[in-house]
Every structure is written in C-alpha cells, then in structure tokens.
Design an enzyme around this catalytic site. Structure first.
Site, PDB file in Angstrom:
ATOM      1  N   HIS A   1       6.527 -17.993  80.913  1.00 55.07           N
ATOM      2  CA  HIS A   1       5.759 -18.611  80.110  1.00 55.07           C
ATOM      3  C   HIS A   1       4.580 -19.073  81.855  1.00 55.07           C
ATOM      4  O   HIS A   1       5.854 -19.090  82.231  1.00 55.07           O
ATOM      5  CB  HIS A   1       5.782 -20.184  79.517  1.00 55.07           C
ATOM      6  CG  HIS A   1       6.336 -19.362  77.619  1.00 55.07           C
ATOM      7  ND1 HIS A   1       8.078 -19.691  77.673  1.00 55.07           N
ATOM      8  CD2 HIS A   1       5.649 -19.183  76.568  1.00 55.07           C
ATOM      9  CE1 HIS A   1       7.744 -19.051  76.211  1.00 55.07           C
ATOM     10  NE2 HIS A   1       6.472 -18.585  75.558  1.00 55.07           N
TER      11      HIS A   1
ATOM     12  N   ASP B   1      11.904 -20.859  83.235  1.00 57.31           N
ATOM     13  CA  ASP B   1      11.328 -20.093  83.155  1.00 57.31           C
ATOM     14  C   ASP B   1      10.530 -19.464  83.051  1.00 57.31           C
ATOM     15  O   ASP B   1       9.539 -20.018  84.323  1.00 57.31           O
ATOM     16  CB  ASP B   1      10.315 -20.905  81.451  1.00 57.31           C
ATOM     17  CG  ASP B   1       9.758 -20.328  80.532  1.00 57.31           C
ATOM     18  OD1 ASP B   1       9.278 -19.041  80.619  1.00 57.31           O
ATOM     19  OD2 ASP B   1       9.171 -20.955  79.563  1.00 57.31           O
TER      20      ASP B   1
ATOM     21  N   SER C   1       3.503 -16.439  71.915  1.00 58.18           N
ATOM     22  CA  SER C   1       3.414 -17.971  72.486  1.00 58.18           C
ATOM     23  C   SER C   1       2.395 -17.591  73.581  1.00 58.18           C
ATOM     24  O   SER C   1       2.071 -18.589  74.232  1.00 58.18           O
ATOM     25  CB  SER C   1       4.630 -18.745  73.205  1.00 58.18           C
ATOM     26  OG  SER C   1       5.893 -17.608  73.351  1.00 58.18           O
TER      27      SER C   1
END
Length: 487
Positions: free
Chosen positions: A466, A463, A218
C-alpha cells in the site's frame, strides 16, 4: 362622362391606327387568359433555368454556413501548435463528411462513434466551465504513462495529510511516525508533454448530477480516497458526507448532487473474499459467471474505475467454484492457470459493461496492477531488505520488479484490444515500479500488536504493497483526470 379606370392587371389596352390616322381603343385579352399566360411564362422559365436557380440558392446557403463556421472558429482559442489549419486542410464540409462516414462505419461494426474534440491548452480551461465534453489538451502522440519523476517542492504535495479526514489510518504515514516527507514531493513528468494540473473546481463541475464509482481492492480504495482528498476542500463541511455500509462507501457532495463511491470487490467476480472487513483467506476461490452479484451495485454510474490484480497473485493456479457454495464442505471446484481465470474475469467485466451501461455516455477506466517492493535485491539493494527505509525512487528507467507479472499485463492488453467496449487503461504499473520510497512500510496502524521479534526487525512487517497519502496515488488520479477531461 369620365372614362372608366382600368387596372393594368385586368385589361390590356391596344392602340391601333385607323385609316384616318386616328387611334382607336379595343378590349384586349380577358383577365383569366392574362393570368394563364403569365403563369405559363413563369413555369416555362423555371423549367428551363431551374438548375441555375437551385445553384444560386445553394451557393447562398453554403456561403451562410461557411460564414457561421468561420465566425465560431474565429472565436475559438488558437494555441500556437496544431490548432492553425494548413493550406491543404479540407473545407468544413469535407471534414464533416469524413466524420459522418467514420461514425457510420463504427456504428455498423458495433463500436460507438468518437466525439470530435476542440483542442485547448490547459491554461485556457476556465474554472467552473461545465461544457468540458469537447475539451482536450493536445499532447499529440505523447504517452503520459512514460516519463520520469522530478523533485518539485513548489507544487507538491497537492494536499496535506492532516487536511483530509478521509484517509484510513493504514495510509497516514506521518501520523504514524514516518520521519521524513520526501515521498510527497515527487511529480510525474511524461516525456514530450506535461500533465494538466488537477483542477478540483472543474472536476466537481464534471461530476455535477453524476455518480462516479471505483470498484476493486484496497489499492483501488486508496486511489478513491486520494480522489476525495483532492476535491473535498472546495465543498463546505455541511454539504459533504461519507458513509460506509458493508462493501459500499459513498462520499456525497450535496451542492453538486454528486456521489463518489467505492465498492469492495477484489476479484470483480463473486468470491470467498467479498467481506469488506473479514477477507483474509489463503485458499481463494471465485465463482464463474457471477459478476452480476456485485454488478447490480455499479449500475447507474457515469464514470467507472475498475481494478483487480493483487488478490490473484497467490500462485500459478487459481480455483473456480462450479457448483455449491463457498462454505460447503463438499463443492465442485476446478483449478486453472491464474492467467486463464484472470482473462475470464476481464471478459466478464467488459460483458457486464456492454449490457449494463450506455457506452456512448459512461466513461470506463481500468487501473493496471499496482507493484510491490518487498525485495530490495530486485533494484540492487540488500538481499534481506525491502521498502523499509527507502526514501528515493528507482532511477533505472527499465526497472521491473518481480512483484509484477508481465503475463497479467499481456492478458489485459489482449482482452482490451479485442473488445468493442470503449475502456481506457490507466497504465500506472511502470511509473509506480520506480516508487519504492512511497509505500506505507511500518508507518501505519497495525491490525494486531507487534511481537518483540517483529519490533526488532522492521523489514519483517513492513507493508510494501500500500501507499502513503498524500503521495503516489495522487499521481494516478492526475492521470485519470487527464484522460477523463482532456482525452
């Protein structure tokens, strides 16, 4: 009666004095003997002075080649640095000979020959110039991955979040309530040189008729989306599209007959996490010698950008499937040090590239590990904090967080230093270590409703892996652009 008319080439007239003092004309050599005599004289001269004739013709040819070289050279842009030839520079013939010898040595050793580059400054590169295979920005020995972050409101961000419809909702921080935009205004400044500005027009020309593919997890998908956001504005709406089928996402630029693609393969090897949607497994396993399972989708790429790191960090040991399938209750699995299994994956990637790409034409890159910022104590912050509410970069140039394994970096360096595959490492790790402020934190789409406990403690669900877009990953692509178009 008129005397006959003779050609000087057919008859020799010899005048002689008679005893009475008058002249008489006698017939000389025959025509055949005349030609034979002339031919003998000509070949004798050539034999005796042949070397001199050859020298004359060679000098004339060399003078013509040198004149043409100078004509071309004089029409090249002449930067103030490095482009001017010194008084001791070898002549063009010597330069060519040295390059041919170097190319021969490389081919004999299995290493592709390096193309000679014409040095240009970034300001001398024109939009739409497709002849960019011989363009390079002269940064000397400058390491573009070593530098510092500078605040730059006049040139950042490179696009607006709302202007790029391809950003996943997991990365649209403004849309999900981030109260400030400071993370968007930092520009990477290497020590001793500057990055060339990302020229979307030139990049699209580079991609004309080609296939570019990002392969990995990702984090690589975030870099892929950033890349699409950097170029899509130059393409009319009717001439661009993005489709996703299983692990493959394809952005197509119709007018350029080009595709920019992303393929989900978090380990590069076949694994039990290969489902592009449902892949959150704790007991992660890879199959040895299985890279062709995914590699068949990468074939035909002109530019490849690999990454794999985050999914490997699940402990000091890692499992390898040696027999059976991932779903079998009874299967043969061996456990090894994570670094050893990671090394196996790196070697498999390079072996695949060697067998399935044209190493003289295909450009291959590898993006190093993307750091996390889950513990603010690492940079001297609250022991219970994380990337949540961080709005400025880390200023300590030696900072290295606990989320980045130096042992993995050593594996990458060791494997790449021994390969014959021309692969370029995009070493984004250290420069990204400073950016504790650039993560999505809590400002993203959540996969499941948050519990009251989570809502009461944002650090618990922030998070810190990311990155918001636009943001840090645009810089990764500026580095990729610099290495791709101006190596």
């Amino acid at each position: 009666m008129k005397p006959p008319i003779y050609s000087s080439s057919s008859l020799l007239i010899r005048k002689s004095v008679n005893g009475n003092g008058s002249f008489s004309k006698t017939r000389g050599l025959s025509p055949y003997l005349s030609f034979g005599l002339l031919g003998f004289i000509f070949f004798a001269v050539v034999f005796i002075y042949g070397q001199d004739f050859r020298s004359i013709f060679t000098l004339q040819h060399d003078a013509t080649v040198t004149s043409n070289f100078r004509h071309i050279h004089d029409h090249q842009p002449q930067p103030e640095y490095h482009q001017q030839q010194s008084e001791n520079s070898p002549p063009p013939s010597v330069i060519q000979t040295e390059k041919e010898e170097d190319d021969t040595n490389r081919l004999e050793s299995g290493v592709p020959a390096i193309e000679t580059k014409v040095l240009l400054t970034s300001t001398e590169i024109k939009d739409g110039d497709d002849n960019d295979d011989h363009i390079a920005v002269d940064v000397g020995e400058c390491d573009i991955f070593s530098g510092k972050w500078l605040w730059d409101e006049s040139n950042r961000p490179l696009y607006e979040e709302s202007e790029c419809p391809y950003i996943q909702p997991q990365l649209t921080c403004q849309e999900h309530g981030r109260p400030e935009k400071d993370y968007q205004f930092w520009r990477w400044q290497p020590h001793g040189c500057s990055l060339p500005s990302f020229n979307a027009s030139l990049m699209l020309e580079k991609l004309r008729g080609k296939k570019m593919m990002f392969v990995g997890d990702s984090l690589n998908r975030g870099q892929y989306v950033s890349f699409v956001c950097l170029i899509h504005r130059l393409i009319p709406d009717h001439a661009k599209s993005m489709t996703t089928v299983d692990s493959l996402t394809v952005f197509r630029a119709e007018e350029y007959n080009a595709t920019i693609e992303f393929y989900w393969a978090p380990f590069l090897l076949e694994s039990n996490s290969d489902n592009a949607v449902i892949h959150r497994v704790t007991d992660r396993i890879v199959r040895k010698g299985s890279i062709n399972k995914h590699g068949k989708y990468w074939k035909g790429s002109d530019i490849l950008v690999f990454n794999t790191y985050l999914w490997w960090i699940a402990g000091s040991k890692f499992k390898i499937l040696t027999r059976g399938s991932f779903n079998d209750e009874k299967k043969e699995v061996v456990e090894m040090e994570t670094e050893d299994v990671y090394r196996m994956a790196m070697k498999s990637m390079l072996k695949w590239a060697e067998k399935n790409t044209d190493l003289k034409k295909t450009k291959i890159f590898f993006t190093s590990m993307s750091p996390t910022h889950g513990r603010s104590i690492d940079w001297g912050g609250d022991k219970d904090g994380s990337c949540f509410n961080q709005t400025t970069p880390i200023e300590d140039p030696s900072y290295w967080g606990n989320g980045s394994r130096k042992s993995i970096m050593r594996v990458i360096g060791d494997v790449f230093s021994k390969t014959k595959v021309p692969i370029t490492l995009l070493n984004i790790t250290q420069l990204s270590e400073y950016r504790k402020d650039a993560h999505t934190s809590i400002y993203k789409k959540q996969w499941s409703p948050l519990t009251p406990e989570q809502l009461a403690n944002p650090v618990s669900y922030a998070d810190c892996t990311h990155w918001c877009l636009p943001g840090l990953q645009d810089t990764w692509n500026e580095l990729l652009y610099a290495k791709l178009l101006h190596p």
